[in-house]
Design a protein around this motif. Structure first.
Motif, PDB file in Angstrom:
ATOM      1  N   VAL A  34       8.754  16.385   3.655  1.00 57.70           N
ATOM      2  CA  VAL A  34       8.384  16.797   5.015  1.00 57.70           C
ATOM      3  C   VAL A  34       8.306  15.589   5.937  1.00 57.70           C
ATOM      4  CG1 VAL A  34       6.576  17.866   6.413  1.00 57.70           C
ATOM      5  CG2 VAL A  34       7.159  18.829   4.181  1.00 57.70           C
ATOM      6  N   LEU A  35       7.739  14.502   5.437  1.00 58.29           N
ATOM      7  CA  LEU A  35       7.559  13.307   6.259  1.00 58.29           C
ATOM      8  C   LEU A  35       8.889  12.658   6.617  1.00 58.29           C
ATOM      9  CD1 LEU A  35       4.496  11.809   4.367  1.00 58.29           C
ATOM     10  CD2 LEU A  35       4.473  12.947   6.577  1.00 58.29           C
ATOM     11  N   LYS A  36       9.851  12.706   5.713  1.00 59.24           N
ATOM     12  CA  LYS A  36      11.164  12.124   5.996  1.00 59.24           C
ATOM     13  C   LYS A  36      11.851  12.868   7.137  1.00 59.24           C
ATOM     14  CE  LYS A  36      13.728  10.569   2.714  1.00 59.24           C
ATOM     15  NZ  LYS A  36      14.584  10.428   1.525  1.00 59.24           N
ATOM     16  N   LEU A  60       0.852  -1.193   0.000  1.00 56.66           N
ATOM     17  CA  LEU A  60       0.000   0.000   0.000  1.00 56.66           C
ATOM     18  C   LEU A  60       0.883   1.237   0.000  1.00 56.66           C
ATOM     19  CD1 LEU A  60      -2.788   1.443   0.375  1.00 56.66           C
ATOM     20  CD2 LEU A  60      -2.381   1.265   2.845  1.00 56.66           C
ATOM     21  N   ALA A  61       0.522   2.227  -0.804  1.00 57.16           N
ATOM     22  CA  ALA A  61       1.225   3.510  -0.804  1.00 57.16           C
ATOM     23  C   ALA A  61       0.240   4.616  -0.464  1.00 57.16           C
ATOM     24  CB  ALA A  61       1.874   3.779  -2.166  1.00 57.16           C
ATOM     25  N   ILE A  62       0.714   5.591   0.299  1.00 57.76           N
ATOM     26  CA  ILE A  62      -0.102   6.751   0.667  1.00 57.76           C
ATOM     27  C   ILE A  62       0.663   8.014   0.293  1.00 57.76           C
ATOM     28  CG2 ILE A  62      -1.157   8.053   2.550  1.00 57.76           C
ATOM     29  CD1 ILE A  62      -1.690   5.473   3.992  1.00 57.76           C
ATOM     30  N   VAL A  63       0.013   8.875  -0.477  1.00 59.27           N
ATOM     31  CA  VAL A  63       0.589  10.167  -0.869  1.00 59.27           C
ATOM     32  C   VAL A  63      -0.110  11.258  -0.069  1.00 59.27           C
ATOM     33  CG1 VAL A  63       0.823  11.828  -2.745  1.00 59.27           C
ATOM     34  CG2 VAL A  63       1.214   9.405  -3.180  1.00 59.27           C
ATOM     35  N   VAL A  64       0.671  12.121   0.548  1.00 60.70           N
ATOM     36  CA  VAL A  64       0.128  13.217   1.347  1.00 60.70           C
ATOM     37  C   VAL A  64       0.654  14.532   0.789  1.00 60.70           C
ATOM     38  CG1 VAL A  64      -0.105  14.212   3.652  1.00 60.70           C
ATOM     39  CG2 VAL A  64       0.075  11.734   3.390  1.00 60.70           C
ATOM     40  N   ASP A  65      -0.220  15.486   0.581  1.00 59.58           N
ATOM     41  CA  ASP A  65       0.199  16.822   0.168  1.00 59.58           C
ATOM     42  C   ASP A  65       1.189  17.384   1.188  1.00 59.58           C
ATOM     43  OD1 ASP A  65      -0.261  19.427  -1.425  1.00 59.58           O
ATOM     44  OD2 ASP A  65      -0.758  20.015   0.629  1.00 59.58           O
ATOM     45  N   SER A  66       2.277  17.981   0.716  1.00 63.58           N
ATOM     46  CA  SER A  66       3.361  18.411   1.613  1.00 63.58           C
ATOM     47  C   SER A  66       2.892  19.416   2.653  1.00 63.58           C
ATOM     48  CB  SER A  66       4.517  18.995   0.797  1.00 63.58           C
ATOM     49  OG  SER A  66       5.141  17.991   0.024  1.00 63.58           O
ATOM     50  N   GLU A  67       1.965  20.280   2.271  1.00 62.12           N
ATOM     51  CA  GLU A  67       1.471  21.268   3.231  1.00 62.12           C
ATOM     52  C   GLU A  67       0.699  20.584   4.349  1.00 62.12           C
ATOM     53  OE1 GLU A  67       1.344  24.898   4.890  1.00 62.12           O
ATOM     54  OE2 GLU A  67       2.383  24.412   3.015  1.00 62.12           O
ATOM     55  N   GLU A  68      -0.126  19.607   3.998  1.00 65.35           N
ATOM     56  CA  GLU A  68      -0.888  18.882   5.011  1.00 65.35           C
ATOM     57  C   GLU A  68      -0.005  17.910   5.785  1.00 65.35           C
ATOM     58  OE1 GLU A  68      -4.345  17.088   3.382  1.00 65.35           O
ATOM     59  OE2 GLU A  68      -5.237  18.980   2.747  1.00 65.35           O
ATOM     60  N   ALA A  69       1.112  17.479   5.191  1.00 67.98           N
ATOM     61  CA  ALA A  69       2.016  16.543   5.859  1.00 67.98           C
ATOM     62  C   ALA A  69       2.681  17.163   7.080  1.00 67.98           C
ATOM     63  CB  ALA A  69       3.073  16.050   4.877  1.00 67.98           C
TER      64      ALA A  69
END
Length: 242
Positions: A112-114, A74-83
Protein backbone atom coordinates in the motif's frame (compact mmCIF):
# COMPACT_ATOMS: atom_id res chain seq x y z
CA UNK A 1 -25.56 -68.80 21.25
CA UNK A 2 -23.64 -66.25 23.36
CA UNK A 3 -20.73 -64.51 21.64
CA UNK A 4 -17.81 -65.04 24.04
CA UNK A 5 -15.66 -62.52 22.06
CA UNK A 6 -18.00 -59.59 22.64
CA UNK A 7 -16.49 -56.80 24.81
CA UNK A 8 -18.05 -56.18 28.19
CA UNK A 9 -20.62 -53.40 28.30
CA UNK A 10 -19.24 -49.92 28.98
CA UNK A 11 -20.23 -48.58 32.34
CA UNK A 12 -21.58 -45.02 32.23
CA UNK A 13 -19.35 -42.41 33.82
CA UNK A 14 -21.09 -40.87 36.80
CA UNK A 15 -21.78 -37.19 36.33
CA UNK A 16 -20.19 -34.71 38.73
CA UNK A 17 -21.57 -31.27 39.40
CA UNK A 18 -20.22 -28.72 41.83
CA UNK A 19 -22.58 -27.36 44.42
CA UNK A 20 -24.24 -24.09 43.43
CA UNK A 21 -22.46 -22.03 46.09
CA UNK A 22 -19.04 -23.30 44.92
CA UNK A 23 -19.87 -22.37 41.34
CA UNK A 24 -20.99 -18.95 42.52
CA UNK A 25 -17.72 -18.36 44.39
CA UNK A 26 -15.64 -19.47 41.38
CA UNK A 27 -17.59 -17.19 39.07
CA UNK A 28 -17.10 -14.22 41.41
CA UNK A 29 -13.37 -14.97 41.60
CA UNK A 30 -13.14 -15.06 37.80
CA UNK A 31 -15.00 -11.76 37.49
CA UNK A 32 -12.71 -10.20 40.09
CA UNK A 33 -9.57 -11.38 38.27
CA UNK A 34 -10.93 -10.07 34.97
CA UNK A 35 -11.74 -6.70 36.61
CA UNK A 36 -8.27 -6.40 38.15
CA UNK A 37 -6.62 -7.25 34.84
CA UNK A 38 -8.75 -4.65 33.03
CA UNK A 39 -7.83 -2.03 35.63
CA UNK A 40 -4.15 -2.91 35.23
CA UNK A 41 -4.35 -2.60 31.44
CA UNK A 42 -6.14 0.75 31.66
CA UNK A 43 -3.67 2.07 34.22
CA UNK A 44 -0.68 0.91 32.20
CA UNK A 45 -2.05 2.50 29.03
CA UNK A 46 -2.85 5.74 30.89
CA UNK A 47 0.68 5.96 32.30
CA UNK A 48 2.15 5.37 28.84
CA UNK A 49 0.02 8.16 27.38
CA UNK A 50 1.04 10.57 30.15
CA UNK A 51 4.71 9.63 29.80
CA UNK A 52 4.61 10.10 26.00
CA UNK A 53 2.96 13.49 26.45
CA UNK A 54 5.60 14.63 28.96
CA UNK A 55 8.41 13.43 26.65
CA UNK A 56 6.82 15.22 23.69
CA UNK A 57 6.79 18.48 25.66
CA UNK A 58 10.53 18.13 26.31
CA UNK A 59 10.11 18.08 30.09
CA UNK A 60 12.45 15.09 30.49
CA UNK A 61 15.96 16.23 29.64
CA UNK A 62 17.32 12.70 29.12
CA UNK A 63 15.16 12.27 26.01
CA UNK A 64 16.57 15.36 24.33
CA UNK A 65 19.61 15.26 22.03
CA UNK A 66 19.41 11.54 21.35
CA UNK A 67 22.66 9.75 20.53
CA UNK A 68 21.82 7.87 17.34
CA UNK A 69 25.31 6.81 16.23
CA UNK A 70 24.33 3.15 16.80
CA UNK A 71 21.17 3.55 14.71
CA UNK A 72 22.52 3.35 11.20
CA UNK A 73 19.32 1.86 9.77
CA UNK A 74 15.78 2.11 11.14
CA UNK A 75 12.91 0.04 9.75
CA UNK A 76 9.21 0.65 10.33
CA UNK A 77 6.54 -1.98 9.63
CA UNK A 78 2.95 -0.78 9.22
CA UNK A 79 -0.10 -3.01 9.02
CA UNK A 80 -1.45 -2.75 5.45
CA UNK A 81 -4.93 -1.78 6.59
CA UNK A 82 -3.60 1.06 8.73
CA UNK A 83 -1.12 2.04 5.99
CA UNK A 84 -4.07 3.35 3.96
CA UNK A 85 -4.12 6.34 6.32
CA UNK A 86 -1.60 8.31 4.25
CA UNK A 87 -1.73 11.40 6.46
CA UNK A 88 -0.72 9.41 9.52
CA UNK A 89 2.12 7.72 7.65
CA UNK A 90 3.43 11.08 6.41
CA UNK A 91 3.26 12.48 9.93
CA UNK A 92 5.22 9.46 11.18
CA UNK A 93 7.90 9.96 8.53
CA UNK A 94 8.14 13.67 9.39
CA UNK A 95 8.67 12.84 13.07
CA UNK A 96 11.36 10.27 12.33
CA UNK A 97 13.16 12.69 10.02
CA UNK A 98 12.89 15.45 12.63
CA UNK A 99 14.50 13.22 15.26
CA UNK A 100 17.53 12.76 13.01
CA UNK A 101 17.25 9.31 11.43
CA UNK A 102 19.27 9.14 8.21
CA UNK A 103 18.26 5.81 6.66
CA UNK A 104 14.76 4.33 6.89
CA UNK A 105 13.06 1.28 5.39
CA UNK A 106 9.26 1.53 5.36
CA UNK A 107 7.36 -1.74 4.89
CA UNK A 108 3.82 -3.02 4.61
CA UNK A 109 2.84 -6.49 3.42
CA UNK A 110 0.45 -5.58 0.59
CA UNK A 111 2.48 -2.74 -0.91
CA UNK A 112 0.00 0.00 0.00
CA UNK A 113 2.80 2.40 0.90
CA UNK A 114 4.62 1.86 -2.39
CA UNK A 115 1.49 2.90 -4.26
CA UNK A 116 0.60 5.90 -2.12
CA UNK A 117 4.04 7.34 -1.29
CA UNK A 118 6.34 6.44 -4.16
CA UNK A 119 7.63 9.69 -5.63
CA UNK A 120 6.05 11.77 -2.85
CA UNK A 121 8.63 11.60 -0.06
CA UNK A 122 10.91 14.60 -0.48
CA UNK A 123 8.45 17.11 0.99
CA UNK A 124 8.45 15.69 4.52
CA UNK A 125 11.61 13.59 4.93
CA UNK A 126 14.21 16.43 4.96
CA UNK A 127 16.92 14.53 3.14
CA UNK A 128 16.33 11.22 4.95
CA UNK A 129 16.85 8.22 2.67
CA UNK A 130 13.65 6.15 2.54
CA UNK A 131 13.28 2.73 0.92
CA UNK A 132 9.79 1.27 0.42
CA UNK A 133 9.30 -2.49 0.67
CA UNK A 134 6.44 -4.99 0.50
CA UNK A 135 6.07 -8.75 0.88
CA UNK A 136 6.54 -9.36 -2.85
CA UNK A 137 9.96 -7.68 -2.73
CA UNK A 138 11.19 -10.11 -0.10
CA UNK A 139 9.69 -13.18 -1.78
CA UNK A 140 10.96 -12.23 -5.22
CA UNK A 141 14.38 -11.28 -3.87
CA UNK A 142 14.84 -14.65 -2.20
CA UNK A 143 13.86 -16.47 -5.40
CA UNK A 144 16.32 -14.40 -7.45
CA UNK A 145 19.10 -15.01 -4.92
CA UNK A 146 18.43 -18.76 -4.96
CA UNK A 147 18.58 -18.80 -8.76
CA UNK A 148 21.83 -16.79 -8.66
CA UNK A 149 23.46 -19.24 -6.22
CA UNK A 150 22.29 -22.22 -8.24
CA UNK A 151 23.87 -20.77 -11.37
CA UNK A 152 27.03 -19.97 -9.46
CA UNK A 153 27.57 -23.53 -8.28
CA UNK A 154 26.82 -24.95 -11.70
CA UNK A 155 29.55 -22.86 -13.23
CA UNK A 156 32.44 -24.92 -14.63
CA UNK A 157 34.99 -22.75 -12.89
CA UNK A 158 33.60 -23.66 -9.47
CA UNK A 159 32.79 -27.34 -10.10
CA UNK A 160 36.40 -27.98 -11.07
CA UNK A 161 37.22 -28.01 -7.35
CA UNK A 162 35.38 -31.36 -6.93
CA UNK A 163 32.89 -29.91 -4.50
CA UNK A 164 30.49 -32.81 -3.89
CA UNK A 165 28.39 -31.15 -1.23
CA UNK A 166 28.91 -27.37 -1.26
CA UNK A 167 27.65 -25.55 1.80
CA UNK A 168 26.14 -22.11 1.30
CA UNK A 169 27.23 -19.66 3.96
CA UNK A 170 25.38 -16.67 5.35
CA UNK A 171 27.77 -14.25 3.68
CA UNK A 172 27.19 -15.92 0.30
CA UNK A 173 23.43 -15.46 0.69
CA UNK A 174 23.98 -11.78 1.50
CA UNK A 175 26.26 -11.41 -1.50
CA UNK A 176 23.66 -13.09 -3.73
CA UNK A 177 20.90 -10.76 -2.51
CA UNK A 178 23.12 -7.75 -3.15
CA UNK A 179 24.04 -9.09 -6.60
CA UNK A 180 20.39 -9.31 -7.68
CA UNK A 181 19.60 -5.87 -6.24
CA UNK A 182 17.54 -7.12 -3.28
CA UNK A 183 20.08 -6.74 -0.50
CA UNK A 184 20.79 -3.92 1.87
CA UNK A 185 21.88 -3.32 5.43
CA UNK A 186 20.04 -5.10 8.21
CA UNK A 187 17.96 -2.71 10.33
CA UNK A 188 19.36 -2.01 13.78
CA UNK A 189 15.86 -1.31 15.09
CA UNK A 190 12.42 -2.34 13.81
CA UNK A 191 9.28 -0.50 14.96
CA UNK A 192 6.01 -2.32 14.31
CA UNK A 193 2.68 -0.48 14.02
CA UNK A 194 -0.28 -2.83 13.89
CA UNK A 195 -2.71 -4.96 15.90
CA UNK A 196 -0.38 -7.98 16.34
CA UNK A 197 3.09 -8.44 17.80
CA UNK A 198 4.98 -9.77 14.78
CA UNK A 199 7.04 -8.40 11.89
CA UNK A 200 4.14 -8.89 9.42
CA UNK A 201 6.23 -10.58 6.74
CA UNK A 202 9.27 -8.30 6.81
CA UNK A 203 12.15 -10.30 5.21
CA UNK A 204 13.35 -12.55 8.02
CA UNK A 205 16.92 -12.81 6.70
CA UNK A 206 17.29 -9.06 7.18
CA UNK A 207 16.32 -8.96 10.88
CA UNK A 208 18.70 -11.59 12.27
CA UNK A 209 20.20 -9.18 14.81
CA UNK A 210 17.48 -6.53 14.80
CA UNK A 211 15.85 -5.13 17.93
CA UNK A 212 12.06 -5.27 17.48
CA UNK A 213 9.60 -3.05 19.37
CA UNK A 214 5.81 -3.18 19.01
CA UNK A 215 4.40 0.36 19.00
CA UNK A 216 0.66 -0.37 18.97
CA UNK A 217 -1.83 1.00 16.47
CA UNK A 218 -0.78 3.63 13.95
CA UNK A 219 -3.86 5.74 14.67
CA UNK A 220 -2.73 6.13 18.30
CA UNK A 221 0.97 6.75 17.55
CA UNK A 222 2.73 9.30 19.71
CA UNK A 223 5.86 11.33 19.15
CA UNK A 224 6.97 10.73 22.71
CA UNK A 225 6.67 6.95 22.26
CA UNK A 226 9.06 7.10 19.28
CA UNK A 227 11.55 9.17 21.27
CA UNK A 228 11.36 6.68 24.13
CA UNK A 229 11.92 3.69 21.80
CA UNK A 230 14.97 5.32 20.22
CA UNK A 231 16.30 6.41 23.62
CA UNK A 232 16.03 2.89 25.06
CA UNK A 233 17.72 1.47 21.97
CA UNK A 234 20.60 3.95 22.31
CA UNK A 235 21.34 2.65 25.83
CA UNK A 236 21.68 -1.00 24.76
CA UNK A 237 25.01 -2.66 24.10
CA UNK A 238 25.06 -4.94 21.04
CA UNK A 239 27.76 -7.58 21.12
CA UNK A 240 27.04 -9.66 18.04
CA UNK A 241 29.84 -10.15 15.56
CA UNK A 242 32.54 -10.17 18.23
Amino acid sequence: MTNILAPPPVQPIPSFRLPWFVRLVLRQCWLMIHLLFSIYQFGSHFLQVVESYIISLGLLQSYQNLQLHNLRHLAIVVDSEEARNTLKVKELLHWVSKIGVNYLTLYDMEGVLKKSLDGDLSNFTSGMTVKLLSFTDGKGGLAKAASFLCSKYQNDELTSYNMKDPKITESEISDALNAVGCGGPDPDLLLVYGPVRCHLGFPAWRIRYTEIIHMGSLKSMKYGAILKALFEFSKKQQNYGS
